[in-house]
Design a protein around this motif. Structure first.
Motif, PDB file in Angstrom:
ATOM      1  N   SER A   1      31.640  39.655  99.506  1.00 31.72           N
ATOM      2  CA  SER A   1      32.619  38.680  99.521  1.00 31.72           C
ATOM      3  C   SER A   1      34.001  38.985  99.873  1.00 31.72           C
ATOM      4  O   SER A   1      34.230  40.325  99.903  1.00 31.72           O
ATOM      5  CB  SER A   1      32.726  38.628  97.639  1.00 31.72           C
ATOM      6  OG  SER A   1      31.299  37.901  97.354  1.00 31.72           O
TER       7      SER A   1
ATOM      8  N   ARG B   1      29.135  49.892  99.413  1.00 33.97           N
ATOM      9  CA  ARG B   1      29.150  48.486  98.876  1.00 33.97           C
ATOM     10  C   ARG B   1      28.294  47.452  99.520  1.00 33.97           C
ATOM     11  O   ARG B   1      28.252  46.135  98.962  1.00 33.97           O
ATOM     12  CB  ARG B   1      30.566  48.194  98.545  1.00 33.97           C
ATOM     13  CG  ARG B   1      31.499  49.062  97.640  1.00 33.97           C
ATOM     14  CD  ARG B   1      32.854  48.672  97.551  1.00 33.97           C
ATOM     15  NE  ARG B   1      33.690  49.583  96.855  1.00 33.97           N
ATOM     16  CZ  ARG B   1      33.988  49.580  95.813  1.00 33.97           C
ATOM     17  NH1 ARG B   1      33.552  48.197  95.147  1.00 33.97           N
ATOM     18  NH2 ARG B   1      34.707  50.412  95.193  1.00 33.97           N
TER      19      ARG B   1
ATOM     20  N   GLN C   1      36.841  42.081  98.646  1.00 33.54           N
ATOM     21  CA  GLN C   1      36.109  43.468  98.110  1.00 33.54           C
ATOM     22  C   GLN C   1      36.279  44.524  99.201  1.00 33.54           C
ATOM     23  O   GLN C   1      36.366  44.296 100.453  1.00 33.54           O
ATOM     24  CB  GLN C   1      34.633  43.154  97.785  1.00 33.54           C
ATOM     25  CG  GLN C   1      34.153  41.905  96.902  1.00 33.54           C
ATOM     26  CD  GLN C   1      34.678  42.543  95.403  1.00 33.54           C
ATOM     27  OE1 GLN C   1      34.527  43.781  95.244  1.00 33.54           O
ATOM     28  NE2 GLN C   1      35.150  41.780  94.539  1.00 33.54           N
TER      29      GLN C   1
ATOM     30  N   TRP D   1      26.110  40.822  97.184  1.00 29.24           N
ATOM     31  CA  TRP D   1      26.969  39.778  97.030  1.00 29.24           C
ATOM     32  C   TRP D   1      28.311  39.956  97.069  1.00 29.24           C
ATOM     33  O   TRP D   1      29.293  39.598  97.662  1.00 29.24           O
ATOM     34  CB  TRP D   1      26.681  38.763  95.976  1.00 29.24           C
ATOM     35  CG  TRP D   1      27.323  37.409  95.798  1.00 29.24           C
ATOM     36  CD1 TRP D   1      27.319  36.311  96.639  1.00 29.24           C
ATOM     37  CD2 TRP D   1      28.293  36.922  94.756  1.00 29.24           C
ATOM     38  NE1 TRP D   1      28.033  35.495  96.305  1.00 29.24           N
ATOM     39  CE2 TRP D   1      28.919  35.925  95.146  1.00 29.24           C
ATOM     40  CE3 TRP D   1      28.562  37.654  93.818  1.00 29.24           C
ATOM     41  CZ2 TRP D   1      29.711  35.212  94.320  1.00 29.24           C
ATOM     42  CZ3 TRP D   1      29.761  37.323  92.880  1.00 29.24           C
ATOM     43  CH2 TRP D   1      30.244  35.758  93.099  1.00 29.24           C
ATOM     44  N   ARG D   2      28.703  40.920  96.058  1.00 32.06           N
ATOM     45  CA  ARG D   2      30.211  41.321  95.836  1.00 32.06           C
ATOM     46  C   ARG D   2      30.607  42.044  97.177  1.00 32.06           C
ATOM     47  O   ARG D   2      31.694  42.027  97.494  1.00 32.06           O
ATOM     48  CB  ARG D   2      30.387  42.185  94.491  1.00 32.06           C
ATOM     49  CG  ARG D   2      30.207  41.285  93.239  1.00 32.06           C
ATOM     50  CD  ARG D   2      30.846  41.731  92.269  1.00 32.06           C
ATOM     51  NE  ARG D   2      30.829  40.907  90.938  1.00 32.06           N
ATOM     52  CZ  ARG D   2      30.694  41.370  89.717  1.00 32.06           C
ATOM     53  NH1 ARG D   2      30.801  42.517  89.544  1.00 32.06           N
ATOM     54  NH2 ARG D   2      30.792  40.552  89.069  1.00 32.06           N
TER      55      ARG D   2
END
Length: 153
Positions: free
Chosen positions: A147, A62, A150, A143-144
């Motif tokens: 964040s 991720r 996450q 970006w996610r």
């Protein structure tokens, strides 16, 4: 249920990679012109390997894979912009006009052109749209992944 952003990025990179391999190896004339060697065979094989590695990494990561993907796709987008879009808008130098005439003159075109303003053919225009889509998906995944809240791996 929607896919997580990193898996959406993996799918976008995979679609881009498959498209690139198909147009690099399969004669779809006049969409592409692979009837003779363009000397990029080694680069095409390396791109296939990179697509596989990056797709797998994006599927499970991720954070680091989306960042790596975004960096690689940004460089590729910049290279495509300098190769295709700068000569289209500013006017192609004689060397690019000769290359264009040899490889892209008889392929499908959708953008207007004149003797000096030579647009990307439809094949490369499609490639550019897929690069932008994969880049956007990778940036969203990065970006996610960065964040708070996450699951970053």
């Amino acid at each position: 249920m929607a896919w997580p952003a990193h898996r959406l990025a993996a799918a976008a990179v995979l679609v881009l990679g498959i498209y690139l391999q198909v147009v690099a190896w399969v004669d779809l004339y006049p969409w592409n012109d692979v009837r003779r060697s363009d000397g990029q065979e080694t680069l095409d094989v390396l791109a296939a390997a990179a697509t596989g590695v990056l797709t797998g990494a994006l599927w499970v990561s991720r954070v680091w894979a989306p960042l790596l993907s975004a960096m690689a796709l940004s460089m590729w987008a910049w290279l495509q912009a300098m190769t295709w879009w700068a000569p289209y808008f500013a006017g192609a130098p004689p060397g690019w006009q000769a290359v264009y005439g040899l490889w892209f003159e008889n392929t499908v075109h959708v953008l207007p052109r004149d003797a000096r303003h030579l647009p990307p053919d439809a094949n490369h225009l499609t490639l550019h749209l897929l690069i932008v889509a994969a880049l956007a998906a990778s940036l969203l995944a990065a970006w996610r992944g960065l964040s708070p809240g996450q699951d970053a791996r």
